[in-house]
Write an enzyme that holds these catalytic residues in place. Sequence first.
Site, PDB file in Angstrom:
ATOM      1  N   LYS A  26     -63.451 -70.860  -1.404  1.00 14.66           N
ATOM      2  CA  LYS A  26     -63.362 -69.965  -0.246  1.00 14.66           C
ATOM      3  C   LYS A  26     -64.357 -70.406   0.824  1.00 14.66           C
ATOM      4  O   LYS A  26     -65.512 -70.700   0.533  1.00 14.66           O
ATOM      5  CB  LYS A  26     -63.694 -68.537  -0.703  1.00 14.66           C
ATOM      6  CG  LYS A  26     -63.797 -67.519   0.392  1.00 14.66           C
ATOM      7  CD  LYS A  26     -64.278 -66.202  -0.190  1.00 14.66           C
ATOM      8  CE  LYS A  26     -65.010 -65.336   0.805  1.00 14.66           C
ATOM      9  NZ  LYS A  26     -66.091 -66.004   1.537  1.00 14.66           N
ATOM     10  N   ASP A  70     -66.984 -69.628   3.655  1.00 16.74           N
ATOM     11  CA  ASP A  70     -67.850 -68.457   3.878  1.00 16.74           C
ATOM     12  C   ASP A  70     -67.441 -67.763   5.171  1.00 16.74           C
ATOM     13  O   ASP A  70     -66.774 -68.366   6.029  1.00 16.74           O
ATOM     14  CB  ASP A  70     -69.331 -68.856   3.898  1.00 16.74           C
ATOM     15  CG  ASP A  70     -70.115 -67.962   2.930  1.00 16.74           C
ATOM     16  OD1 ASP A  70     -71.011 -68.456   2.242  1.00 16.74           O
ATOM     17  OD2 ASP A  70     -69.772 -66.773   2.842  1.00 16.74           O
ATOM     18  N   GLU A  71     -67.871 -66.492   5.299  1.00 18.51           N
ATOM     19  CA  GLU A  71     -67.370 -65.678   6.418  1.00 18.51           C
ATOM     20  C   GLU A  71     -67.775 -66.237   7.767  1.00 18.51           C
ATOM     21  O   GLU A  71     -67.087 -66.002   8.767  1.00 18.51           O
ATOM     22  CB  GLU A  71     -67.859 -64.224   6.284  1.00 18.51           C
ATOM     23  CG  GLU A  71     -69.333 -63.999   6.447  1.00 18.51           C
ATOM     24  CD  GLU A  71     -70.137 -64.322   5.203  1.00 18.51           C
ATOM     25  OE1 GLU A  71     -69.540 -64.682   4.167  1.00 18.51           O
ATOM     26  OE2 GLU A  71     -71.366 -64.245   5.263  1.00 18.51           O
ATOM     27  N   HIS A  98     -61.729 -61.008   4.358  1.00 15.63           N
ATOM     28  CA  HIS A  98     -63.186 -60.822   4.235  1.00 15.63           C
ATOM     29  C   HIS A  98     -63.580 -59.703   5.191  1.00 15.63           C
ATOM     30  O   HIS A  98     -63.035 -59.613   6.288  1.00 15.63           O
ATOM     31  CB  HIS A  98     -63.927 -62.121   4.582  1.00 15.63           C
ATOM     32  CG  HIS A  98     -65.364 -62.108   4.172  1.00 15.63           C
ATOM     33  ND1 HIS A  98     -66.303 -61.299   4.780  1.00 15.63           N
ATOM     34  CD2 HIS A  98     -66.020 -62.764   3.202  1.00 15.63           C
ATOM     35  CE1 HIS A  98     -67.476 -61.483   4.196  1.00 15.63           C
ATOM     36  NE2 HIS A  98     -67.331 -62.352   3.238  1.00 15.63           N
ATOM     37  N   LYS A 134     -75.286 -57.529  -4.716  1.00 15.41           N
ATOM     38  CA  LYS A 134     -76.371 -57.389  -3.725  1.00 15.41           C
ATOM     39  C   LYS A 134     -75.995 -56.486  -2.548  1.00 15.41           C
ATOM     40  O   LYS A 134     -76.819 -56.213  -1.686  1.00 15.41           O
ATOM     41  CB  LYS A 134     -76.738 -58.773  -3.185  1.00 15.41           C
ATOM     42  CG  LYS A 134     -75.629 -59.399  -2.339  1.00 15.41           C
ATOM     43  CD  LYS A 134     -75.959 -60.827  -1.922  1.00 15.41           C
ATOM     44  CE  LYS A 134     -74.884 -61.367  -0.984  1.00 15.41           C
ATOM     45  NZ  LYS A 134     -75.047 -62.793  -0.673  1.00 15.41           N
ATOM     46  N   LYS A 156     -72.069 -72.853  -1.227  1.00 17.41           N
ATOM     47  CA  LYS A 156     -73.378 -72.406  -0.708  1.00 17.41           C
ATOM     48  C   LYS A 156     -74.262 -73.647  -0.640  1.00 17.41           C
ATOM     49  O   LYS A 156     -74.180 -74.522  -1.494  1.00 17.41           O
ATOM     50  CB  LYS A 156     -73.994 -71.367  -1.654  1.00 17.41           C
ATOM     51  CG  LYS A 156     -73.162 -70.104  -1.817  1.00 17.41           C
ATOM     52  CD  LYS A 156     -73.218 -69.222  -0.571  1.00 17.41           C
ATOM     53  CE  LYS A 156     -72.342 -68.024  -0.748  1.00 17.41           C
ATOM     54  NZ  LYS A 156     -72.365 -67.134   0.402  1.00 17.41           N
TER      55      LYS A 156
END
Length: 474
Positions: free
Chosen positions: A218, A220-221, A311, A351, A191
Amino acid sequence: MVVLVKVSVGVNRRHINAGLNWLIYFTIIFFNWQFSIAIMASDWYNEFINRHYIKKKGDLIALFRYRAAGGISSEAAIGRIASESSSGTWTTLTKLPRLLPKVKAYAYKYDSRTVEVAYPPIIFENGSVPALMSAIGGNIFGMKALDSLRLQDAELPSEFVNSFKGPVYGKDAIKKIFKKKSGPITSVVPKPKLGYTAREHAEKVAYAIWKGGMDCVKDDENLTDQKFNQFDERVKWVAKFRDKAEKETGNVKDAFLNVTSPDLRELERRIKLVHDNGFKYFMIDVVVSGFTAVQTACNIARDYKMAIHGHRAMHAMFTRNESHGMSMLFLAKLMRLMGVDQLHIGTVVGKLTGSQREIVATKEMILAGADGVGEISGLRMPQKWGKIKPMLPVASGGLHPGLLPEVFGIYGTTDLVLQLGGGTQGHPMGIEAGARAAMQAIDAYKEGISLSEYAKKHRELAAALKKWNVMKPI
Ligand code: CAP
Ligand code: MG
């Protein structure tokens, strides 16, 4: 006569208007009635309802939640569901094929909110999820006679299940890839989601995450092949720092590199590049890629003996509305069937949405062995799995060390992929410390020690608890 006179003398403008209104009203009623008679005479939806139908061993049984549109009866609604998702249409036809009786579905168990439809297996193409979903996930969701419709689950018959090969590793990845006796497989996603170059992604973030003790890094999508972080570059740099981290830690390290692609040829090329750089996994965004791409990726993974991290970005467009769309539970069933080894299915405490009841029912269903799972009324259909290997749940989304005991309370630690992002890289002591804090929270749980107690001797965990404690992000 007097009466007539009285009436005629008494008649004035108001009465005439009232009389005209009644006349118009009854005319409308009459034509509506005629119209609905016409509809009834011309439609044959009710031939797809049979309360006395005895489901056959090989039938596919779909469970729908529905709400009929105003003025539409339950029968008119469910007849449409069974008809339009199998072989019927809106009107009677002048010529019918000999095979018709063999390709009709029947709504056979229903009340005003749910209906079970029995489909003969002959109407589906074995081995094809796109074909299945063009039927039970197709036109019926747009019919005017329904205000809402949700495909909650479907019991897939053994002949259909056995026409798929399922995951290459599934839950065996823990032992076979990471050489670990038990889970969780741990993963962190760099991130912010975007912004690192390929080299920074590998050298500044991935390496620190692996050094902090995580098994995997990983993508991110939404990180695929951007100009600032090109896919081929990222594969090369991540491989270089994976080797460095493996050498320094002595542990197996891997990555979930996102092969989501604009077409199937590029998808195959990206998977091959990941394979040729020594990775055992690749990641694909299963919903945005589509069922054909997922089935293609699963077949290629089988050729390369690779595991797939699924994902589910975009799933919430159709899974979160409890009355319309398709359940995450059934989406997960399709992914296990096609051969995805592990899939994000929610955390309850993080979340992103997902009820504990449905997440637990899903977890049980994807981890179940050959004999599968039983029915949970209105939520999950029974499902046997035969030779299709169990698929691992991935818990991710808004997680940090303070929430891990609750996550493990839902999933346990044995058969799980635990995935964090901001909850490690937001750590006040840096990325490696953030990963270490999460690993310490896992160890604390496994040793049956409270986080606050464990934090007394583990400063990275203490710092994480100081920043986030047990807050639940939304
Ligand atoms: C998590 C994540 C994952 C979500 C996906 C994100 O990051 O990378 O994509 O977990 O949701 O982009 O939000 P954080 P789900 O740990 O920083 O939240 O797992 O529900 O499919
Ligand atoms: Mg993400």
